[in-house]
Design a protein around this motif. Structure first.
Motif, PDB file in Angstrom:
ATOM      1  N   MET A   1       0.827  -1.206   0.000  1.00 28.39           N
ATOM      2  CA  MET A   1       0.000   0.000   0.000  1.00 28.39           C
ATOM      3  C   MET A   1       0.867   1.265   0.000  1.00 28.39           C
ATOM      4  SD  MET A   1      -2.789   1.187   2.762  1.00 28.39           S
ATOM      5  CE  MET A   1      -1.590   1.186   4.040  1.00 28.39           C
ATOM      6  N   ILE A   2       1.933   1.230   0.811  1.00 30.79           N
ATOM      7  CA  ILE A   2       2.859   2.353   0.814  1.00 30.79           C
ATOM      8  C   ILE A   2       4.129   1.905   0.116  1.00 30.79           C
ATOM      9  CG2 ILE A   2       4.339   3.800   2.265  1.00 30.79           C
ATOM     10  CD1 ILE A   2       2.070   3.761   4.319  1.00 30.79           C
ATOM     11  N   HIS A   3       4.565   2.759  -0.809  1.00 32.86           N
ATOM     12  CA  HIS A   3       5.679   2.356  -1.645  1.00 32.86           C
ATOM     13  C   HIS A   3       6.642   3.532  -1.768  1.00 32.86           C
ATOM     14  CE1 HIS A   3       7.651   0.063  -4.761  1.00 32.86           C
ATOM     15  NE2 HIS A   3       7.521   1.075  -5.609  1.00 32.86           N
ATOM     16  N   LEU A   4       7.780   3.446  -1.063  1.00 32.76           N
ATOM     17  CA  LEU A   4       8.797   4.497  -1.130  1.00 32.76           C
ATOM     18  C   LEU A   4       9.946   3.996  -1.980  1.00 32.76           C
ATOM     19  CD1 LEU A   4       9.062   5.639   2.595  1.00 32.76           C
ATOM     20  CD2 LEU A   4       8.080   6.955   0.728  1.00 32.76           C
ATOM     21  N   LYS A   5      10.364   4.790  -2.960  1.00 34.92           N
ATOM     22  CA  LYS A   5      11.405   4.316  -3.860  1.00 34.92           C
ATOM     23  C   LYS A   5      12.486   5.380  -4.010  1.00 34.92           C
ATOM     24  CE  LYS A   5      11.789   2.196  -8.424  1.00 34.92           C
ATOM     25  NZ  LYS A   5      11.083   2.079  -9.709  1.00 34.92           N
ATOM     26  N   GLN A   6      13.707   5.017  -3.633  1.00 27.29           N
ATOM     27  CA  GLN A   6      14.895   5.879  -3.764  1.00 27.29           C
ATOM     28  C   GLN A   6      14.653   7.300  -3.274  1.00 27.29           C
ATOM     29  OE1 GLN A   6      16.025   5.294  -7.866  1.00 27.29           O
ATOM     30  NE2 GLN A   6      17.327   3.563  -7.242  1.00 27.29           N
ATOM     31  N   ILE A   7      14.184   7.349  -2.022  1.00 26.98           N
ATOM     32  CA  ILE A   7      13.886   8.659  -1.422  1.00 26.98           C
ATOM     33  C   ILE A   7      15.173   9.294  -0.922  1.00 26.98           C
ATOM     34  CG2 ILE A   7      12.760   9.799   0.536  1.00 26.98           C
ATOM     35  CD1 ILE A   7      10.726   8.973  -1.491  1.00 26.98           C
ATOM     36  N   LYS A   8      15.366  10.547  -1.308  1.00 24.91           N
ATOM     37  CA  LYS A   8      16.504  11.315  -0.808  1.00 24.91           C
ATOM     38  C   LYS A   8      15.988  12.652  -0.298  1.00 24.91           C
ATOM     39  CE  LYS A   8      19.799   9.278  -3.959  1.00 24.91           C
ATOM     40  NZ  LYS A   8      20.252   9.349  -5.350  1.00 24.91           N
ATOM     41  N   LYS A   9      16.566  13.056   0.820  1.00 25.35           N
ATOM     42  CA  LYS A   9      16.158  14.371   1.326  1.00 25.35           C
ATOM     43  C   LYS A   9      17.376  15.083   1.887  1.00 25.35           C
ATOM     44  CE  LYS A   9      13.333  17.622   2.742  1.00 25.35           C
ATOM     45  NZ  LYS A   9      12.482  18.395   1.838  1.00 25.35           N
ATOM     46  N   SER A  10      17.623  16.284   1.390  1.00 27.33           N
ATOM     47  CA  SER A  10      18.753  17.040   1.937  1.00 27.33           C
ATOM     48  C   SER A  10      18.316  18.458   2.288  1.00 27.33           C
ATOM     49  CB  SER A  10      19.907  17.060   0.933  1.00 27.33           C
ATOM     50  OG  SER A  10      19.421  17.460  -0.327  1.00 27.33           O
ATOM     51  N   ASN A  23      19.207   7.325   0.810  1.00 21.85           N
ATOM     52  CA  ASN A  23      18.586   6.504  -0.226  1.00 21.85           C
ATOM     53  C   ASN A  23      17.725   5.452   0.463  1.00 21.85           C
ATOM     54  OD1 ASN A  23      17.832   5.196  -2.475  1.00 21.85           O
ATOM     55  ND2 ASN A  23      19.897   4.772  -3.258  1.00 21.85           N
ATOM     56  N   LEU A  24      16.461   5.558   0.246  1.00 23.90           N
ATOM     57  CA  LEU A  24      15.564   4.756   1.060  1.00 23.90           C
ATOM     58  C   LEU A  24      14.531   4.061   0.193  1.00 23.90           C
ATOM     59  CD1 LEU A  24      15.623   5.353   4.366  1.00 23.90           C
ATOM     60  CD2 LEU A  24      13.236   5.795   3.883  1.00 23.90           C
ATOM     61  N   ASN A  25      14.341   2.775   0.425  1.00 29.20           N
ATOM     62  CA  ASN A  25      13.276   2.036  -0.247  1.00 29.20           C
ATOM     63  C   ASN A  25      12.485   1.274   0.803  1.00 29.20           C
ATOM     64  OD1 ASN A  25      13.977   2.465  -3.211  1.00 29.20           O
ATOM     65  ND2 ASN A  25      15.915   1.691  -2.367  1.00 29.20           N
ATOM     66  N   ILE A  26      11.243   1.574   0.900  1.00 25.35           N
ATOM     67  CA  ILE A  26      10.403   0.868   1.880  1.00 25.35           C
ATOM     68  C   ILE A  26       9.060   0.532   1.241  1.00 25.35           C
ATOM     69  CG2 ILE A  26       9.241   0.956   4.138  1.00 25.35           C
ATOM     70  CD1 ILE A  26      11.242   3.019   5.040  1.00 25.35           C
ATOM     71  N   ASP A  27       8.584  -0.643   1.537  1.00 24.59           N
ATOM     72  CA  ASP A  27       7.213  -1.010   1.188  1.00 24.59           C
ATOM     73  C   ASP A  27       6.477  -1.394   2.452  1.00 24.59           C
ATOM     74  OD1 ASP A  27       6.745  -1.015  -1.784  1.00 24.59           O
ATOM     75  OD2 ASP A  27       8.680  -2.093  -1.654  1.00 24.59           O
ATOM     76  N   ILE A  28       5.319  -0.825   2.639  1.00 22.04           N
ATOM     77  CA  ILE A  28       4.533  -1.187   3.818  1.00 22.04           C
ATOM     78  C   ILE A  28       3.174  -1.679   3.343  1.00 22.04           C
ATOM     79  CG2 ILE A  28       3.437  -0.327   5.932  1.00 22.04           C
ATOM     80  CD1 ILE A  28       5.779   1.716   6.084  1.00 22.04           C
ATOM     81  N   LYS A  29       2.774  -2.839   3.849  1.00 22.17           N
ATOM     82  CA  LYS A  29       1.512  -3.435   3.410  1.00 22.17           C
ATOM     83  C   LYS A  29       0.375  -2.996   4.348  1.00 22.17           C
ATOM     84  CE  LYS A  29       3.322  -7.729   3.154  1.00 22.17           C
ATOM     85  NZ  LYS A  29       4.785  -7.512   2.959  1.00 22.17           N
ATOM     86  N   GLN A  30      -0.803  -3.116   3.855  1.00 21.31           N
ATOM     87  CA  GLN A  30      -1.960  -2.768   4.659  1.00 21.31           C
ATOM     88  C   GLN A  30      -2.030  -3.664   5.888  1.00 21.31           C
ATOM     89  OE1 GLN A  30      -5.496  -2.120   2.501  1.00 21.31           O
ATOM     90  NE2 GLN A  30      -6.502  -1.299   4.324  1.00 21.31           N
ATOM     91  N   GLY A  31      -2.351  -3.064   7.030  1.00 21.90           N
ATOM     92  CA  GLY A  31      -2.496  -3.836   8.259  1.00 21.90           C
ATOM     93  C   GLY A  31      -1.202  -4.069   8.999  1.00 21.90           C
ATOM     94  N   GLU A  32      -0.099  -3.554   8.467  1.00 24.33           N
ATOM     95  CA  GLU A  32       1.178  -3.727   9.159  1.00 24.33           C
ATOM     96  C   GLU A  32       1.296  -2.758  10.341  1.00 24.33           C
ATOM     97  OE1 GLU A  32       5.149  -5.166   7.276  1.00 24.33           O
ATOM     98  OE2 GLU A  32       4.215  -3.783   5.848  1.00 24.33           O
ATOM     99  N   TYR A  33       2.105  -3.161  11.343  1.00 26.89           N
ATOM    100  CA  TYR A  33       2.403  -2.320  12.494  1.00 26.89           C
ATOM    101  C   TYR A  33       3.904  -2.133  12.465  1.00 26.89           C
ATOM    102  CZ  TYR A  33       2.291  -0.831  17.471  1.00 26.89           C
ATOM    103  OH  TYR A  33       2.404  -0.147  18.649  1.00 26.89           O
ATOM    104  N   VAL A  34       4.338  -0.946  12.036  1.00 34.39           N
ATOM    105  CA  VAL A  34       5.755  -0.717  11.795  1.00 34.39           C
ATOM    106  C   VAL A  34       6.304   0.292  12.792  1.00 34.39           C
ATOM    107  CG1 VAL A  34       7.475  -0.075  10.061  1.00 34.39           C
ATOM    108  CG2 VAL A  34       5.290  -1.071   9.343  1.00 34.39           C
ATOM    109  N   ALA A  35       7.463   0.003  13.343  1.00 30.19           N
ATOM    110  CA  ALA A  35       8.156   0.979  14.181  1.00 30.19           C
ATOM    111  C   ALA A  35       9.398   1.443  13.445  1.00 30.19           C
ATOM    112  CB  ALA A  35       8.528   0.367  15.511  1.00 30.19           C
ATOM    113  N   ILE A  36       9.554   2.763  13.315  1.00 34.62           N
ATOM    114  CA  ILE A  36      10.778   3.303  12.728  1.00 34.62           C
ATOM    115  C   ILE A  36      11.614   3.806  13.878  1.00 34.62           C
ATOM    116  CG2 ILE A  36      11.740   5.049  11.190  1.00 34.62           C
ATOM    117  CD1 ILE A  36       9.044   4.928   9.665  1.00 34.62           C
TER     118      ILE A  36
END
Lengths: 228, 412
Positions: A1-10, A23-36
């Motif tokens: 559901m959430i799709h982050l691809k090659q995210i850069k922030k400066s 450089n960040l790639n993350i995929d998060i599916k529906q119903g997931e419980y994620v801690a960053i």
């Protein structure tokens, strides 16, 4: 559901360019419980802001529920946040001039075509869910920290968002209250709500099914625990 | 519509959170609006009073008065002769166009008596046309007429307050009043205007020709042991023109005629319509002056609102951030803070209008100055108060909306 691809922030700080996210790639599916997780300066808050559409990255793609978040203009982003993302902050951010019920219903103010009765009923349901049904007419100043955070959680859920984003939700609370809030997250996750929590506390992170550890703008580890 | 109403209600709640601060802000607007209304009411009242007294002189009229000058020469036997003469009047009547009628006046002052009742009154010896020109209304009886004039009848018209004083129980029409040795049959009683009643400004009207017959052309006064004899043909001449548009032309003619016949300025020419125009101009300047003074106080009130709204915005940065996070668009934030500013200023406007309506009344009571509240000034003052909210609220509102959501949220 959430799709982050090659995210850069400066950021530009004086003459220096600070790379908050490299450089960040993350995929998060529906119903997931994620801690960053990560220490301060690891880029976790920047990531949360990007996830919450409060900030745009310097580079990269962000797809959420099929929409490309960066193709939206300011008004569309506002509408998107209002509808799809529920925010929970460390300092609760309740408005002191309003009662508990009014604070819960605040996000409805910015939604079009609301069914007043249905949303009122939902606000009452949420108040019951967070255990504040007998405090509806109280002002935030009359509540304890834990209670205020429950109001904030109820407020974040009023528009039935896709994701719940929590930024250090227990940072200002004692251990007992912290447990209560985390129990509430467990309940919500069990009901199918996607939850993303940013924290630097190990205990908080361990409650989540998936733990993403960040350092210096990069993902150090991404582990899914057995029970999650 | 519901949303706007909700925004207004919510802004009330936010303002209530800082009661003292909000009320102090409102105070600026209250005084601004109240002073606009009061100042304009005082200005309007003053000019209304001035214009009314000028209007009474008649805008179709030109009024000539005889004036005694210091350097008026005495000719044979201490006889002082000055002012408007019969020849002047003749020349005026033949040479000035569009004259409807003229009224000659001689003015005396002295004791008017009926038996033991007496009063000091102004005795106006006038032509019958005077009643028409001055629009003197009769309460009872008749006014002076041409027959009285021709036959030099000793008749008089009293004003009603004098009639009440001289004849508390008797029928005035059955009696004569005495003035300076002559008796005058009462034939009419005028309506004394309400405002004149309190001043005890008694008036008696007698025919001009009768006065000339009774008192002669020369009046003798004794002062400091010596006789002084004065000859004034006419104290005042009122020229009534057929319409106001002929006044200026007639005035020019009149000036030339009088200039020709008189070596010194022993007369004045009054043109009520010119006075009226001058009064209107003065009033305009006065209103502009008072209005701008009051406008400045509204401006100060407006700056107060801006100041408070700016403080509010920086104090509520987190609230703005939160609202943006939960879905508020920029225009929602602008609307919210604008509404707060407008609500503040309109509350001030409402109270200001109430105060502004009360103040002129108090001014009238305390200082006996005539005031006149105009609906226009109330409306304008109220609208300006609303506008003040819009103008001075917009900068803080736009400033707040342009905050980046993350920056606003970071602010503690």
């Amino acid at each position: 559901m959430i799709h982050l691809k090659q995210i850069k922030k400066s950021f530009q700080v004086g003459d220096q360019t600070v790379h908050a996210i490299r450089n960040l790639n993350i995929d998060i599916k529906q119903g997931e419980y994620v801690a960053i997780m990560g220490a301060s300066g690891s880029g976790k808050s920047t990531l949360l802001n990007i996830l919450g559409c409060l900030d745009t990255p310097t580079e990269g793609e962000y797809h959420i529920a099929g929409d490309s978040a960066f193709e939206l203009n300011d008004d569309q982003l506002s509408a998107f946040r209002g509808k799809q993302i529920g925010f929970v902050f460390q300092s609760y951010n309740l408005l002191p001039q309003f009662t508990v019920l009014e604070n819960i219903k605040l996000p409805l103010l910015y939604q079009k075509d609301i069914d007043q009765e249905a949303s009122h009923a939902r606000a009452l349901d949420l108040a019951r869910l967070v255990g504040l049904e007998d405090r509806l007419d109280h002002r935030p100043t009359e509540l304890s920290g834990g209670q205020q955070q429950r109001v904030a959680i109820a407020r974040s859920l009023i528009n039935e968002p896709l994701i719940l984003l929590a930024d250090e939700p227990t940072g200002n609370l004692d251990t007992k209250t912290e447990q209560e809030i985390l129990d509430l997250f467990d309940t919500l996750n069990a009901q199918g709500k996607t939850i993303i929590v940013v924290t630097h506390e190990q205990e908080v992170g361990e409650r989540a099914g998936r733990m993403i550890l960040m350092r210096d703008g990069l993902i150090l580890s991404d582990t899914t625990s057995a029970h999650g | 519509m519901d949303k706007i109403l909700a925004t207004i209600v919510l802004s009330f709640r936010s303002l209530k959170l800082h009661k003292l601060r909000s009320s102090l802000t409102v105070l600026g607007i209250i005084f601004g609006v109240a002073s606009v209304i009061t100042m304009l009411a005082v200005g309007e009242g003053a000019s209304a009073a001035a214009q009314e007294s000028i209007r009474k002189l008649g805008s179709n009229n030109i009024i000539l008065d005889s004036v005694k000058k210091e350097d008026t020469q005495e000719n044979q036997g201490n006889l002082l002769s000055y002012g408007i003469t019969y020849e002047d009047i003749e020349r005026i009547q033949t040479n000035v166009e569009s004259i409807e009628s003229v009224a000659r006046l001689r003015l005396y002052e002295g004791e008017v008596r009926y038996r033991e009742n007496s009063a000091t009154a102004e005795v106006i010896a006038c032509d019958p046309s005077y009643f028409h020109i001055q629009q003197i209304t009769l309460h009872k009886g008749r006014s002076l007429c041409l027959v009285d004039s021709r036959n030099r009848n000793d008749v008089c018209v009293l004003d009603s307050s004098l009639a009440e004083l001289l004849f508390p129980y008797q029928d005035p029409f059955a009696h004569k009043v005495n003035f300076d040795g002559s008796y005058y049959q009462v034939v009419g009683i005028t309506q004394t205007p309400e405002e004149a009643k309190s001043i005890k400004d008694y008036k008696v009207y007698i025919p001009f020709s009768s006065a000339v017959a009774n008192y002669g052309e020369v009046t003798t006064t004794v002062s400091q042991g010596s006789f002084q004899r004065e000859q004034v043909d006419v104290h005042q001449l009122i020229i009534n023109l057929s319409s106001a548009e002929h006044v200026y032309a007639a005035y020019g003619r009149l000036e030339r005629i009088m200039n020709h016949g008189h070596k010194i300025d022993d007369y004045t020419i009054k043109v009520p319509i010119r006075l009226l125009e001058e009064a209107a101009e003065t009033e305009r300047l006065f209103s502009i002056l008072l209005g701008s003074i009051a406008g400045i106080s509204l401006l100060v009130g407006g700056i107060g609102i801006m100041n408070i709204m700016l403080a509010t915005v920086s104090e509520r940065t987190k609230e703005i951030g939160l609202r943006r996070a939960i879905g508020a668009k920029k225009k929602d934030i602008v609307l919210q803070f604008m509404t707060e500013a407008i609500v503040l200023s309109l509350i001030g406007g409402c109270i200001g209008v109430l105060l502004g309506i009360t103040m002129p009344y108090l001014v009238t009571q305390l200082f006996e100055i005539e005031t006149k509240i105009s609906t226009l000034s109330v409306t304008v003052a109220f609208l300006i108060s609303g506008l003040t909210g819009v103008i001075f609220g917009s900068y803080p509102a736009i400033k707040s909306a342009n905050l980046k959501p993350i920056d606003a949220l970071k602010d503690i």
